[in-house]
Design an enzyme around this catalytic site. Structure first.
Site, PDB file in Angstrom:
ATOM      1  CG  HIS A  93      -2.520   0.364   0.771  1.00  0.00           C
ATOM      2  ND1 HIS A  93      -2.834   1.458   0.575  1.00  0.00           N
ATOM      3  CD2 HIS A  93      -3.430  -0.766   0.642  1.00  0.00           C
ATOM      4  CE1 HIS A  93      -4.104   1.515   0.424  1.00  0.00           C
ATOM      5  NE2 HIS A  93      -4.632   0.334   0.290  1.00  0.00           N
ATOM      6  CG  ASP A  94      -1.356   4.645   1.541  1.00  0.00           C
ATOM      7  OD1 ASP A  94      -1.785   5.750   1.670  1.00  0.00           O
ATOM      8  OD2 ASP A  94      -1.720   3.538   1.462  1.00  0.00           O
TER       9      ASP A  94
END
Length: 533
Positions: free
Chosen positions: A316-317
């Site tokens: 993720h991010d």
């Protein structure tokens, strides 16, 4: 295309050439969406074309040429290389302290006190944790120094942790082959936090339900289960091990996570981005089989992710330069097999097998760019094979995408996607589908996740065989280029048919693509006019 890809690995398999029998193509080219997203929040509204004609011209074949992508050299990511990294530095200490006012535990004890109350109830008092400090510690040392109410050897080589275990900065914990299994007690709220260096080699780590003397099998997304999390500045190495029955739906408690500290903590601590290798291991019945956040250079190689709950693999991010290679991902119960989401860039997803997952096999999501998806086998997933949501500038090369319940490859609001030498066969809808969608009325955070309601792609080589509704369907493309695409065995008896605004261009497309064997560029007349002005 990818920075840092100066290594090489041979493709594991070669596609079997199929007899080039060219049949139907469907290009669904309706009007551009009239619903414009709100301005000033980071996304552009689609232009209004009102179903104006598209032009069909010959494109440059030379400009479409790409050499096969350079893949990372995986030969150094081995169990022996993991063992060589272990520094058995003397001086490691074991201490039991309160969980309160510990940076490594603030995510679990701070805030409004809800999570802290959980540990107070489970430990029946002020919650405590086991801290590894100063140097190298093997897991068996804990049983020798701590009472059985905190940590016990319940059978030869089988250990039960009844408190959380925290590896402090500068310390190393090794859970090695002399450990048959580490069990983390669900009832007592045990979990594993790495703020230093963690090695899990040739062993097993299991969330454990003491009441039933068995694993903490999944009972609900909000039901506590033990978990493993590694913070900013850490290194985590998992090799030839099994991790099972971990994680639930609470921040940083998803199962197996490598994550930077929360923004507030990171601002104060200023830790480097975390990293690690997870190789030759099995991950099963985990809420997220793998999760990372703002991590760099993580390697997931030759693992099995089976029967996990929400995702198999979920970087993720703003994670960068990830290698996701040679993994077998299947049986994910709620969503996708492999997904990278929110600016996960410059990474490799190669030579994986991903199948029988609840939704898609592989997904790039929320502005994840400059990634390579290559030589994967993606089959029998219950939605698409490969899906791109709002993720431009990616290369999809040489994958085998077979018998998925929806599209083989689907692009939404994604530009400059290159689709080369893929086989998409027997998917229930289209082999390759591109479309735009107005997301302005969703709960999407447009500052974090802006989008352009536009789609463009280049499709070169490969085979589209026996897909349910059409080999290719594209909704309102900004541009589409086709070259050397074999479209075989249509399921529709009508054979070749172009519809919508391309209906009167059918002969031109066939003449260029089939008879003259040229590349075809299909784009709006308005785009051509703009280029001339």
């Amino acid at each position: 295309m990818l920075r840092g890809s100066n290594m090489n690995m041979q493709r594991k398999r070669a596609s079997t050439p199929l007899k080039p029998v060219l049949f139907g193509v469907l290009l669904a080219t309706g009007a551009w969406s009239q619903a414009a997203p709100p301005q000033g929040v980071g996304q552009a509204a689609p232009p209004t074309l009102n179903a104006k004609q598209y032009s069909v011209t010959s494109a440059s074949i030379e400009a479409l040429h790409l050499d096969p992508p350079t893949l990372p050299d995986l030969s150094g990511y081995t169990p022996a290389a993991v063992e060589a990294k272990i520094q058995r530095k003397a001086g490691g200490r074991i201490a039991v302290q309160r969980m309160l006012r510990q940076d490594t535990l603030k995510d679990f004890t701070g805030g409004n006190g809800t999570r802290l109350r959980e540990w107070i109830a489970r430990q029946r008092g002020i919650p405590q944790a086991i801290f590894i400090e100063g140097g190298y510690v093997e897991l068996g040392q804990l049983a020798k120094q701590l009472p059985a109410s905190q940590f016990a050897e319940t059978a030869p080589g089988v250990y039960l942790a009844r408190l959380p275990i925290v590896v402090e900065r500068g310390a190393t914990l090794h859970i090695g082959k002399n450990v048959k299994e580490l069990r983390l007690s669900e009832e007592r709220g045990a979990f594993l936090v790495n703020d230093g260096t963690l090695f899990i080699t040739d062993t097993k780590v299991t969330g454990w339900r003491e009441a039933s003397n068995g694993p903490s099998s999944f009972r609900g997304e909000n039901v506590f289960r033990p978990f493993l999390v590694s913070w900013g500045g850490t290194e985590t190495y998992i090799s030839r091990s099994t991790l099972a029955s971990l994680g639930y739906n609470t921040s940083k408690s998803y199962g197996v996570s490598i994550t930077q500290y929360t923004p507030e903590m990171h601002k104060r601590l200023q830790r480097p981005r975390p990293s690690g290798w997870l190789i030759d291991s099995v991950f099963e019945d985990i809420y997220y089989g793998f999760y990372c956040y703002e991590a760099d250079d993580v390697v997931l190689k030759d693992n099995t992710y089976r029967d996990n709950i929400v995702y198999g693999i979920d970087p993720h991010d703003r994670s960068e330069r990830l290698i996701i290679a040679g993994n077998h991902v299947y049986g994910t119960k709620k969503k996708h097999g492999i997904i990278v989401s929110r600016e996960v860039n410059n990474s490799w997803i190669v030579n994986n097998r991903t199948h029988d997952n609840k939704l898609s096999g592989i997904v790039l999501d929320r502005n994840s760019e400059h990634n390579l998806i290559a030589y994967n086998e993606v089959f029998q997933n219950h939605s698409d094979g490969i899906t791109l949501y709002e993720s431009s500038n990616n290369l999809i090369w040489g994958n085998r995408i077979i018998n998925n319940a929806r599209h083989g490859i689907r692009l939404r609001n994604s530009l400059n996607v290159r689709i080369y030498e893929n086989l998409a066969a027997a998917n229930q809808l289209t082999g390759i589908y591109g479309h735009i969608k107005d997301l302005s009325h969703t709960d999407r955070n447009f500052k974090l996740d802006p989008f352009d309601a536009k789609v463009s792609m280049i499709v070169v080589g490969g085979q589209l065989l026996g897909n349910g509704s059409a080999p290719i369907a594209v909704d309102s493309p900004l541009s589409l280029e086709l070259y050397r695409v074999e479209m075989l065995a249509p399921t529709k008896s009508s054979g070749l048919s172009f519809t919508g605004v391309l209906g009167d261009k059918q002969q031109e497309i066939l003449d260029l693509l089939v008879r003259r064997q040229k590349a075809v560029l299909i784009d709006p007349v308005e785009t051509q006019a703009e280029l001339q002005n």
